[in-house]
Design an enzyme around this catalytic site. Structure first.
Site, mmCIF file in Angstrom:
data_model
loop_
_atom_site.group_PDB
_atom_site.id
_atom_site.type_symbol
_atom_site.label_atom_id
_atom_site.label_comp_id
_atom_site.label_asym_id
_atom_site.label_seq_id
_atom_site.Cartn_x
_atom_site.Cartn_y
_atom_site.Cartn_z
ATOM 1 N N GLU A 78 -5.003 -8.777 -1.432
ATOM 2 C CA GLU A 78 -3.949 -8.639 -0.418
ATOM 3 C C GLU A 78 -2.653 -9.324 -0.863
ATOM 4 O O GLU A 78 -2.703 -10.403 -1.462
ATOM 5 C CB GLU A 78 -4.408 -9.285 0.904
ATOM 6 C CG GLU A 78 -5.579 -8.571 1.539
ATOM 7 C CD GLU A 78 -5.982 -9.187 2.886
ATOM 8 O OE1 GLU A 78 -5.265 -10.067 3.404
ATOM 9 O OE2 GLU A 78 -7.032 -8.760 3.409
ATOM 10 N N GLU B 36 -1.852 -1.156 5.355
ATOM 11 C CA GLU B 36 -2.558 -1.353 6.634
ATOM 12 C C GLU B 36 -1.571 -1.685 7.752
ATOM 13 O O GLU B 36 -0.682 -2.543 7.586
ATOM 14 C CB GLU B 36 -3.576 -2.506 6.498
ATOM 15 C CG GLU B 36 -4.285 -2.810 7.811
ATOM 16 C CD GLU B 36 -5.462 -3.768 7.691
ATOM 17 O OE1 GLU B 36 -5.788 -4.203 6.565
ATOM 18 O OE2 GLU B 36 -6.058 -4.081 8.740
ATOM 19 N N ASP C 182 -13.791 -7.423 2.709
ATOM 20 C CA ASP C 182 -14.039 -8.748 3.287
ATOM 21 C C ASP C 182 -14.111 -8.660 4.826
ATOM 22 O O ASP C 182 -14.380 -9.657 5.495
ATOM 23 C CB ASP C 182 -13.007 -9.782 2.808
ATOM 24 C CG ASP C 182 -11.594 -9.476 3.269
ATOM 25 O OD1 ASP C 182 -11.367 -8.393 3.849
ATOM 26 O OD2 ASP C 182 -10.712 -10.330 3.051
ATOM 27 N N SER C 183 -13.922 -7.444 5.365
ATOM 28 C CA SER C 183 -14.220 -7.223 6.791
ATOM 29 C C SER C 183 -15.703 -7.489 7.054
ATOM 30 O O SER C 183 -16.125 -7.547 8.212
ATOM 31 C CB SER C 183 -13.841 -5.801 7.215
ATOM 32 O OG SER C 183 -14.406 -4.856 6.331
#
Ligand code: KIV
Length: 283
Positions: A117, A184, A46-47
């Protein structure tokens, strides 16, 4: 052509201490170059919100955008493990919403698994998706979809309270049935502990050495210049290459050096006289 890897190959890589290298890609050509290079897996992250659509984060990204770009990447890399990334609010409201949207990545876009996430707070969604027969990758630590709640795009787990939260999230993701996990923006001391403690592959971005690494393609190829994270390593400068190519093209067009003869069509041999007559008719 190399054999397409499965989740069991990724587990074996971890068990044998073989590092896994992966990257994001959001389109046909980039995915096909990544596959040709031998990338172990590809994430249609989704970056894309920042890299493709120019948003200032991932929150506005929609299911439709993710499905469309995941399909494009699949067309470019038919033989590579492909991860669909569940966008903000596509799995948060209920387990059934999470299963339905995860299923779309597999059925419509051809993804091999999905990533989402969160830790403790999404464990029920992970369990539901896994029980529906869909392979799930977790994502803990700095979770960009909740950057507002985290106070920005900040590394997580740098004090003992934070480290405990990351570890608890990772354990919850593992226990919910994820086949692997992305960590992350977390100190290497915490990530390497997780990679040793948990039997599943632990991959990192800005998290130090573990079972493998992912980079966002815009950082890796130097084509995203708005912001470079501390952990981004540039292996090419596409911004410079593309800008120079565009400048050279503009100059050639202005000087009528493009198109040159090899870029043109000409009338078939033997048709010249007839064409001359035809053009006379229109004068
Ligand atoms: O969407 C994305 O690109 C990610 C990165 C952190 C790999 O999740």
């Amino acid at each position: 052509m190399a054999k397409k890897l499965s989740r069991f190959d990724f587990q074996e890589m971890k068990d044998k201490g073989v590092q896994c290298a992966w990257v994001t890609a959001y389109d046909y050509p980039t995915a096909s170059f990544a596959e040709a290079a031998g990338m172990d897996m590809i994430l249609v992250g989704d970056s894309m919100g920042m890299i493709v659509f120019g948003y200032d984060g991932t929150v506005p990204v929609t299911m439709e955008q993710c499905i469309m770009l995941t399909k494009a990447a699949r067309a470019g890399a038919p033989n590579t493990w492909l991860i669909g990334d569940m966008p903000f609010m596509s799995y948060h409201t209920s387990v059934s919403q999470a299963i339905e949207n995860a299923g779309r990545f597999i059925k419509e876009a051809g993804a091999d698994c999905i990533k989402l996430e969160g830790g403790v707070r999404v464990a029920d969604k992970i369990r539901g998706i896994v029980d529906a027969g869909i392979v799930v990758m977790g994502h803990v630590g700095l979770t960009p979809q909740s950057s507002a709640a985290l106070g920005g795009f900040k590394a997580q787990g740098r004090d003992v309270t934070g480290a405990r939260a990351v570890i608890n999230d990772a354990i919850a993701v593992y226990e919910a049935g994820a086949f692997s996990m992305l960590v992350e923006g977390v100190p290497e001391e915490v990530t390497s502990f997780l990679a040793k403690k948990l039997p599943i592959p632990i991959y990192g971005i800005g998290a130090g050495l573990c079972d493998g690494q992912v980079q966002v393609v815009g950082d890796l190829l130097g084509m995203f210049t708005t912001f470079t994270p501390k952990f981004g390593k540039k292996y090419a400068n596409l911004e410079e290459i593309e800008t120079n190519a565009f400048k050279n093209y503009i100059a050639d067009v202005k000087a009528q050096k493009y198109p040159a003869d090899e870029h043109k069509y000409h009338i078939f041999k033997g048709e010249e006289e007839a064409l001359k007559k035809l053009l006379e008719e229109y004068k």
